[in-house]
Structure formats: structure tokens, C-alpha cells
Design an enzyme around this catalytic site. Structure first.
Site, short mmCIF file in Angstrom:
data_model
loop_
_atom_site.label_atom_id
_atom_site.label_comp_id
_atom_site.label_asym_id
_atom_site.label_seq_id
_atom_site.Cartn_x
_atom_site.Cartn_y
_atom_site.Cartn_z
N THR A 92 -14.45 6.14 12.86
CA THR A 92 -15.42 7.25 12.85
C THR A 92 -15.32 8.09 11.59
OG1 THR A 92 -15.44 7.36 15.27
CG2 THR A 92 -16.15 9.33 14.08
N SER A 126 -11.87 0.75 15.42
CA SER A 126 -10.51 0.51 15.93
C SER A 126 -10.50 -0.27 17.23
CB SER A 126 -9.76 1.84 16.10
OG SER A 126 -10.26 2.59 17.19
N SER A 127 -11.62 -0.35 17.93
CA SER A 127 -11.68 -1.17 19.14
C SER A 127 -11.49 -2.65 18.81
CB SER A 127 -13.02 -0.98 19.84
OG SER A 127 -13.19 0.36 20.26
N THR A 142 -9.69 6.30 16.27
CA THR A 142 -8.79 6.94 17.24
C THR A 142 -8.47 6.06 18.45
OG1 THR A 142 -10.65 8.01 18.37
CG2 THR A 142 -9.55 9.25 16.61
N ASP A 143 -9.36 5.15 18.82
CA ASP A 143 -9.19 4.45 20.10
C ASP A 143 -7.89 3.66 20.19
OD1 ASP A 143 -11.52 5.47 21.11
OD2 ASP A 143 -12.73 3.68 20.75
#
Length: 355
Positions: free
Chosen positions: A26, A71-72, A102-103
């Protein structure tokens, strides 16, 4: 990969250099008016987005990965790639900042902490809940403070935080103790079982007793093997024998992080215990961690966990699930079929992940 030099206020002989590794996420998104959607921004224009960087008195270089990832989509091979990037540049830079979605940030931080043996330089992960192109973005503060922490030196000119950590929303957390707790507020991460390493307000206050000590006499080593034949199994009321059997019978399965209730408790139904017993007899390593955000597994304290203790499950104590699964991947990668050594080291604190 593209390397970008940021024009800061560092002198030609700046004592500190920071390498930023941009992985995606993001943080680096801006609004494209033509496409009417968010797109990755060009890091060569970083000073246009964050002009405050020009006032920092240390040198900053930015390495942009060829393949930017949400990041997923982060996988173990990406952790190995990041570790190799730092290994190849370890002597060239004084510290590192990884800009990451962040994930899965807590997974990446945990994995890197195990891959880096005798780390004596800061590796700070950060990111944002809102894109850098958003009016209310948290990206600017997170990035600038992560850089300042990475560059910080103590009174002996030694790095303040020589370990893998996450900086987010004023808090610096040990990487393998952090968990993402929030998706709609800025305070995305917490560390229930370990104190803050630092808190940023008007000044950055470091919690020195809880930061890994600087030990330059130990040679830095980067491990390059992970075994991802593991699974996380969360126990819940109503879990069926067929579900449990299917998971524990996965081909080539080597390790299971068993997320149990409270202090490590699980059902005592004969079919449940028998399934676990058969898995351990086949050489599958079972690591018991708690579903709770805080507290720890106290295996054997209650009757509902005594059976797990008796059949040889490894108590994960206060490991987070993120640290548990990456530690299991790491140890399986290092020691292969040496089950007893893996079980032993799972119970020991290798990188400050256990109390």
C-alpha cells in the site's frame, strides 16, 4: 533491480548509510487520474512526495525490486530473496529499511529474524495503512521515523537497534513478537508478550533493556533454506474427525502449528488424541501455540492439555503464530529429518522470539 540515491543533507563523508528495499504494498501507491485507479509510484520522485528526506543527515539509497508484490502474495522464496539482498550488501550499508505491505509483514519480520544469525545491524520493516498518495496517509511518518531509527547510534557510536524490528504508528516492536491486529486503524501492529523496543513522540524513547545487545564479535551469517511443508491448524468447537484427519494426512507434511485454546488446551475426545498420536508417530512435529493474543501455552497445567504433553507435542510458550510457523520452516530447512534437534530448538529462544 533499480538503485536510487536520495539527495539528503548527508555530507560526502556521512558516517551512516541506510539502504531502503521497496517490496511493494500500500505504501507506494498513488492515484492515476488518467486510469482512475491506484498505481505504484516512481521512487525516483520520492523527494517530491516526502521533501523532509532532504533534511536527514545520513545517506539513503533505495533498491526497488523488479517484481513489486502485494504482501498477500509474499512467499518463503521472497524471504530468501530479501535475506540474500541484505547479505550481499551487509558490509556496504550500516542499516536497512524494508518497505512492505502490512498483511504479511509480521511473517516476513519473523522469517528474516531466523534467517539472520548474529545480526548486528538494524533491519526495520515499515509500511502504511493508506497510500503515500492519500491526503491522510500514515506513510510519511512511518517511513521517516523508520529511517531515523535505522540510522540511530548510541553514545558509543553503535546501532541503537541491531535486530529485525517493525516500526508502525509510533511503536517499534521486535519483529518476531509482532502481530497485525488492525486493518482499519493506523495502529496496525501490537506485541502483547514483549515490551516495546521504542516509542516515537516528540523524541524517540528507546527501551534499551529489551533491545538485543550489539555483539560485533559474532560473525554474521545468513541461512538460505526454508521448508514450507507445514500448516497452521486452528482448533474450534465442532472440528470434525474427517477435517483433522485430512489435514494431518497431507502428503509430505512435516510440521503443524496447532492453535489451541487459552493456555494450550484442546479437546480430549479419543478420535482427536488418536489422530495427533498417529501424526507424531509418523514424524510430524506438532507445535502448540495459543489462539490468544496475549499469554502463553502452559502445556500440562490443565487436564485438557496434559494429554498433549504426554504424547510429545512441543509447547510454543508465548510464540506468536507468525513466529511459530516461520521458525518451524527455518528449523526444518536446517536440520531436515533430525526431529529431536528440531523439537529441542523449537523450545529454545533463538532470536528473542520466546520469553
Amino acid at each position: 533491480m533499480k538503485l536510487i540515491t536520495v539527495d539528503t543533507a548527508a555530507s560526502a563523508h556521512s558516517p551512516v548509510s541506510v539502504l531502503v528495499i521497496y517490496t511493494g504494498g500500500t505504501f507506494g501507491m498513488v492515484y492515476d487520474r488518467r486510469l482512475e485507479t491506484l498505481v505504484p509510484f516512481n521512487f525516483e520522485q520520492i523527494l517530491d512526495r516526502i521533501p523532509e528526506l532532504a533534511r536527514l543527515r545520513f545517506s539513503i539509497s533505495v533498491l526497488v525490486l523488479d517484481e513489486l508484490l502485494d504482501s498477500s502474495n509474499m512467499q518463503p522464496e521472497h524471504w530468501l530473496h530479501l535475506s540474500q539482498i541484505i547479505a550481499e550488501r551487509y558490509d556496504q550499508y550500516d542499516s536497512f529499511v524494508i518497505v512492505h505491505g502490512t498483511d504479511t509483514m509480521a511473517y516476513t519480520a519473523s522469517a528474516l529474524s531466523f534467517l539472520f544469525e548474529n545480526l548486528n545491524k538494524p533491519v526495520i520493516l515499515t509500511g502504511a495503512q493508506l497510500p503515500i498518495g492519500a491526503a491522510r496517509t500514515d506513510a510519511v511518518e512511518n517511513f521517516i521515523t523508520a529511517l531515523e531509527i535505522a540510522a540511530a547510534r548510541d553514545e558509543h557510536n553503535q546501532p541503537m537497534v541491531p535486530e529485525v524490528a517493525i516500526y508502525f504508528h509510533s511503536l517499534l516492536l521486535r519483529g518476531n513478537r509482532a502481530r497485525k491486529q488492525e486493518s482499519s486503524q493506523f495502529n496496525a501492529f501490537q506485541s502483547e508478550n514483549y515490551p516495546l523496543l521504542a516509542e516515537a513522540g516528540v523524541t524517540i524513547d528507546y527501551n534499551r533493556p529489551y533491545i538485543r545487545p550489539y555483539q560485533p564479535e559474532q560473525p554474521f551469517r545468513v541461512h538460505q533454506k526454508l521448508d514450507s511443508n507445514v500448516v497452521i491448524l486452528k482448533i474450534f468447537p465442532g472440528i470434525s474427525a474427517s477435517v483433522l484427519h485430512s489435514i494431518l494426512s497431507i502428503e509430505n507434511l512435516k510440521g503443524v502449528v496447532l492453535e489451541t485454546y487459552g493456555a494450550g488446551n484442546a479437546p480430549t475426545a479419543p478420535w482427536f488424541l488418536e489422530a495427533l498420536q498417529k501424526a507424531t508417530e509418523r514424524g510430524v512435529i506438532l507445535l502448540n501455540v495459543s489462539q490468544c493474543m496475549g499469554g502463553k501455552v502452559m502445556q500440562g497445567r490443565y487436564q485438557t492439555s496434559k494429554y498433549l504433553n504426554d504424547m510429545g507435542l512441543v509447547s510454543g510458550a508465548d510464540l506468536t503464530s507468525e513466529a511459530a510457523v516461520t521458525k518451524l520452516m527455518f528449523l526444518l530447512g536446517q536440520y531436515g529429518d533430525d526431529i529431536e534437534r528440531i523439537r529441542k530448538e523449537l523450545s529454545e529462544s533463538l532470536r528473542g522470539e520466546l520469553s
